[in-house]
Design an enzyme around this catalytic site. Structure first.
Site, PDB file in Angstrom:
ATOM      1  N   GLY A  15       0.810  -1.208   0.000  1.00 16.83           N
ATOM      2  CA  GLY A  15       0.000   0.000   0.000  1.00 16.83           C
ATOM      3  C   GLY A  15       0.841   1.255   0.000  1.00 16.83           C
ATOM      4  CE  LYS A  42      -2.395  -3.494   6.592  1.00 10.08           C
ATOM      5  NZ  LYS A  42      -3.867  -3.337   6.792  1.00 10.08           N
ATOM      6  N   GLY A  67      -8.169   0.705  -9.188  1.00  6.80           N
ATOM      7  CA  GLY A  67      -7.022   0.344  -8.364  1.00  6.80           C
ATOM      8  C   GLY A  67      -7.048  -1.129  -7.994  1.00  6.80           C
ATOM      9  CG  ASP A 127      -5.832  -0.467  -3.539  1.00 10.93           C
ATOM     10  OD1 ASP A 127      -6.264  -0.173  -4.687  1.00 10.93           O
ATOM     11  OD2 ASP A 127      -5.601   0.395  -2.676  1.00 10.93           O
ATOM     12  CB  THR A 163      -8.225  24.177  17.375  1.00  7.69           C
ATOM     13  OG1 THR A 163      -8.610  25.531  17.623  1.00  7.69           O
ATOM     14  CG2 THR A 163      -7.892  24.009  15.889  1.00  7.69           C
TER      15      THR A 163
END
Length: 264
Positions: free
Chosen positions: A8, A13, A108, A110, A187
């Protein structure tokens, strides 16, 4: 052994499973598995050396440099052992999924592997697959296995870094903040709340559209590194499934092995 690799944008992995058709193992259950950041890629050679690997199936969305690096690591791990490297690509039809992209090869690899994995795990169900990583992809699969299309939006970290300096590590920020109230009083919490709301809103919109289209309840699947942060804020029923790309590759490997044996 069959080595499955998911390269990735942030990390690699991998999983090892039995390579034979008659002992394919259950999808998502590995003999061994691991993960490495891109900078630690060379260390994978030690993990793979001596594993009796006879087949390698790779999904790579990290470009040519990653492809070259993986080839070098595999050469170190396997030595002169003649093991074919199979680079997984999106196709018109594969693994029980028909790709409805206008140009099927543009999808893609993936996302296509994840769709195959999800359909294999949840057959005959309409699916929304939300993969929450560097980018968030939200894809729709019909009950009969047609990949209908999807959405791509910045992941949590990318959203945060576009809003304020030093907030790119949103997972660390969000783990320490209570974002249950959408109207934050500081914030950091406001950024986290806004980014999570955007992710959840996109998933809910996809679920509503797919439910309307299919006329039945849609199974929502969450995957990716940020899924654990998004899941508590998603009111719709969902299942969290890790390593969908590897599961899809595993299913493809089993399917192609059986087809090749049948064709002989």
């Amino acid at each position: 052994m069959l080595l499955l690799i998911d390269a990735g944008n942030t990390r690699v992995k991998w999983a090892l499973v039995p390579s034979g058709e008659h002992d394919p193992g259950e999808l998502g259950h590995w003999t061994a598995c691991g993960m490495a950041e891109h900078a630690q890629l060379l260390g994978l050679a030690e993990a793979w050396r001596g594993q009796h690997i006879v087949r390698v199936l790779i999904s790579n969305v990290a470009g040519q440099a990653m492809r070259d690096a993986l080839e070098q690591v595999l050469l170190r791990a396997l030595g002169m052992q003649p093991v074919p490297l199979e680079w997984f690509c999106s196709a018109a039809t594969l693994g029980g999924v028909r790709n409805n992209y206008r140009n099927p090869t543009q999808l893609g690899c993936d996302r296509f592997a994840s769709a195959i994995g999800a359909h294999a795990l949840f057959p005959d169900q309409p699916l929304i697959v939300a993969t929450c990583g560097t980018a968030t992809t939200i894809d729709a699969i019909a009950a009969d296995g047609v990949f209908l299309g999807g959405m791509i939006l910045p992941g949590l970290g990318l959203m945060a870094s576009s809003l304020a300096k030093n907030t790119a590590q949103l997972p660390q920020v969000a783990q320490d903040l209570d974002v249950s109230d959408p109207f934050a009083d500081n914030t950091d919490a406001a950024i986290a709340s806004g980014c999570i709301a955007a992710q959840v809103g996109a998933i809910e919109r996809a679920l509503a559209a797919h439910t309307h289209r299919s006329g039945r309840q849609v199974q929502c699947i969450l995957s990716g590194g940020a899924a654990a942060l998004i899941a508590p804020h998603l009111p719709a029923p969902h299942r969290k499934v890790d390593n969908l790309v590897l599961i899809g590759l595993h299913h493809v490997a089993i399917s192609t092995a059986r087809h090749n044996n049948t064709s002989c």
